[in-house]
Design an enzyme around this catalytic site. Sequence first.
Site, PDB file in Angstrom:
ATOM      1  N   ASP A  50      15.679   0.802   2.662  1.00 12.80           N
ATOM      2  CA  ASP A  50      16.289   0.389   3.920  1.00 12.80           C
ATOM      3  C   ASP A  50      17.121  -0.873   3.769  1.00 12.80           C
ATOM      4  O   ASP A  50      17.012  -1.591   2.777  1.00 12.80           O
ATOM      5  CB  ASP A  50      15.181   0.096   4.941  1.00 12.80           C
ATOM      6  N   LYS A  72      19.504   1.434   8.208  1.00 10.11           N
ATOM      7  CA  LYS A  72      19.687   1.589   9.649  1.00 10.11           C
ATOM      8  C   LYS A  72      19.685   0.179  10.206  1.00 10.11           C
ATOM      9  O   LYS A  72      18.670  -0.485  10.175  1.00 10.11           O
ATOM     10  CB  LYS A  72      18.520   2.368  10.268  1.00 10.11           C
ATOM     11  N   MET A 187      13.089  -7.384  16.699  1.00 11.23           N
ATOM     12  CA  MET A 187      14.363  -6.851  17.196  1.00 11.23           C
ATOM     13  C   MET A 187      14.663  -7.379  18.598  1.00 11.23           C
ATOM     14  O   MET A 187      15.110  -6.638  19.469  1.00 11.23           O
ATOM     15  CB  MET A 187      14.332  -5.304  17.204  1.00 11.23           C
TER      16      MET A 187
HETATM   17  N1  SAH Z   1       8.537  -2.706   9.412  1.00 11.97           N
HETATM   18  C1  SAH Z   1       9.098  -4.033   9.588  1.00 11.97           C
HETATM   19  C2  SAH Z   1       9.831  -4.141  10.895  1.00 11.97           C
HETATM   20  C3  SAH Z   1      11.053  -3.254  10.938  1.00 11.97           C
HETATM   21  S1  SAH Z   1      11.936  -3.415  12.429  1.00 11.97           S
HETATM   22  C4  SAH Z   1       7.960  -5.062   9.469  1.00 11.97           C
HETATM   23  O1  SAH Z   1       6.789  -4.693   9.473  1.00 11.97           O
HETATM   24  O2  SAH Z   1       8.270  -6.234   9.351  1.00 11.97           O
HETATM   25  C5  SAH Z   1      13.168  -4.581  11.948  1.00 11.97           C
HETATM   26  C6  SAH Z   1      12.889  -5.918  12.587  1.00 11.97           C
HETATM   27  O3  SAH Z   1      11.843  -6.585  11.883  1.00 11.97           O
HETATM   28  C7  SAH Z   1      14.030  -6.887  12.539  1.00 11.97           C
HETATM   29  O4  SAH Z   1      14.988  -6.636  13.541  1.00 11.97           O
HETATM   30  C8  SAH Z   1      13.306  -8.188  12.751  1.00 11.97           C
HETATM   31  O5  SAH Z   1      12.910  -8.343  14.093  1.00 11.97           O
HETATM   32  C9  SAH Z   1      12.055  -7.962  11.923  1.00 11.97           C
HETATM   33  N2  SAH Z   1      12.208  -8.454  10.552  1.00 11.97           N
HETATM   34  C10 SAH Z   1      12.069  -7.747   9.428  1.00 11.97           C
HETATM   35  N3  SAH Z   1      12.235  -8.523   8.337  1.00 11.97           N
HETATM   36  C11 SAH Z   1      12.474  -9.764   8.811  1.00 11.97           C
HETATM   37  C12 SAH Z   1      12.708 -11.023   8.201  1.00 11.97           C
HETATM   38  N4  SAH Z   1      12.747 -11.161   6.872  1.00 11.97           N
HETATM   39  N5  SAH Z   1      12.920 -12.089   8.998  1.00 11.97           N
HETATM   40  C13 SAH Z   1      12.874 -11.980  10.329  1.00 11.97           C
HETATM   41  N6  SAH Z   1      12.662 -10.818  10.960  1.00 11.97           N
HETATM   42  C14 SAH Z   1      12.454  -9.722  10.222  1.00 11.97           C
END
Ligand code: SAH
Length: 284
Positions: A50, A72, A187
């Site tokens: 991803d 995405k 998000m």
């Molecule tokens: N599965 C992921 C979340 C995916 S949805 C998890 O468990 O972290 C994607 C969202 O995750 C982003 O829009 C943001 O809100 C958050 N996110 C993922 N990686 C991030 C990072 N390194 N720093 C800040 N927010 C992050």
Amino acid sequence: MINANPLPPHDWPILQPGWVWLCGAGPGDPGLLTLHALNALRQAEVIVYDALVGPEILDWANSTAKLIYAGKRGGKPSAKQRDISLHLVELAKKGKKVLRLKGGDPFVFGRGGEEAQTLVQHGVPIRIIPGISAGIGGLAYAGIPVTHRDVNQSVTFVTGHDQSGESPSSINWKAISDGSQVIVIYMGIKHVGSIRAELLKAGRAADEPVAVVTSATTTNQKVLETTLGRIEVDLKSASMAPPAIICIGKSVLMRQALDWQDMILGNAPRNTDPLGRGRPAEAS
Ligand code: SAH
């Protein structure tokens, strides 16, 4: 005596042809990969990854692996979820050893559950490898403990988007506001204005502490400390880009003492060879 091999032998699972392992890569820092993720990266023939999985993580892949981007990002044209899931099925049916690598944890706002369902429906054997989710690990890198006995006995993880990219209408902000001392929003940047309004309407205080952490755990990590009342204005002037985690609640104040990255880490020495023997051997 120092053990020359810091990773003792263990009964590691073998990625078989025709299998798909759905794996979380953590929030960004490759050091937050699990050993199961590393074991998967070394064996996979095809890695479908991803947008939030950075090159520093793909660096750990077997050099012969085929890397397929299935990014995405909210609002931008990208691979359709159904197409990604069916592509995984197709790769598995061709007898490939497939790794589906997702940011954070695959089952936390990551559509990993949907992909797993499609794979199972098509008779593809799967393994799930959890990862460190941004809403926990990302906040830890900003010096914010997601729970602390002095602050909160509950925390709610919320998504600011639904499938159509809109603020989810099914979220009961009043219930979350009443029931959860700390709220962690994934998000949330796009709809920060309406989220702020909903929480204020539900009775949260305008001076409640808020932190926004972007690109958490990566070398680009930025942290904005603000309040619920000021979040929208401050975010605009801070020019911070997603991915972002928003944390609302008093745990944000813990950062004043616990911002270990800036205050404590400083120029602490780095270990360039944590596995003690150069890069791990390629899987045969
Ligand atoms: N599965 C992921 C979340 C995916 S949805 C998890 O468990 O972290 C994607 C969202 O995750 C982003 O829009 C943001 O809100 C958050 N996110 C993922 N990686 C991030 C990072 N390194 N720093 C800040 N927010 C992050």
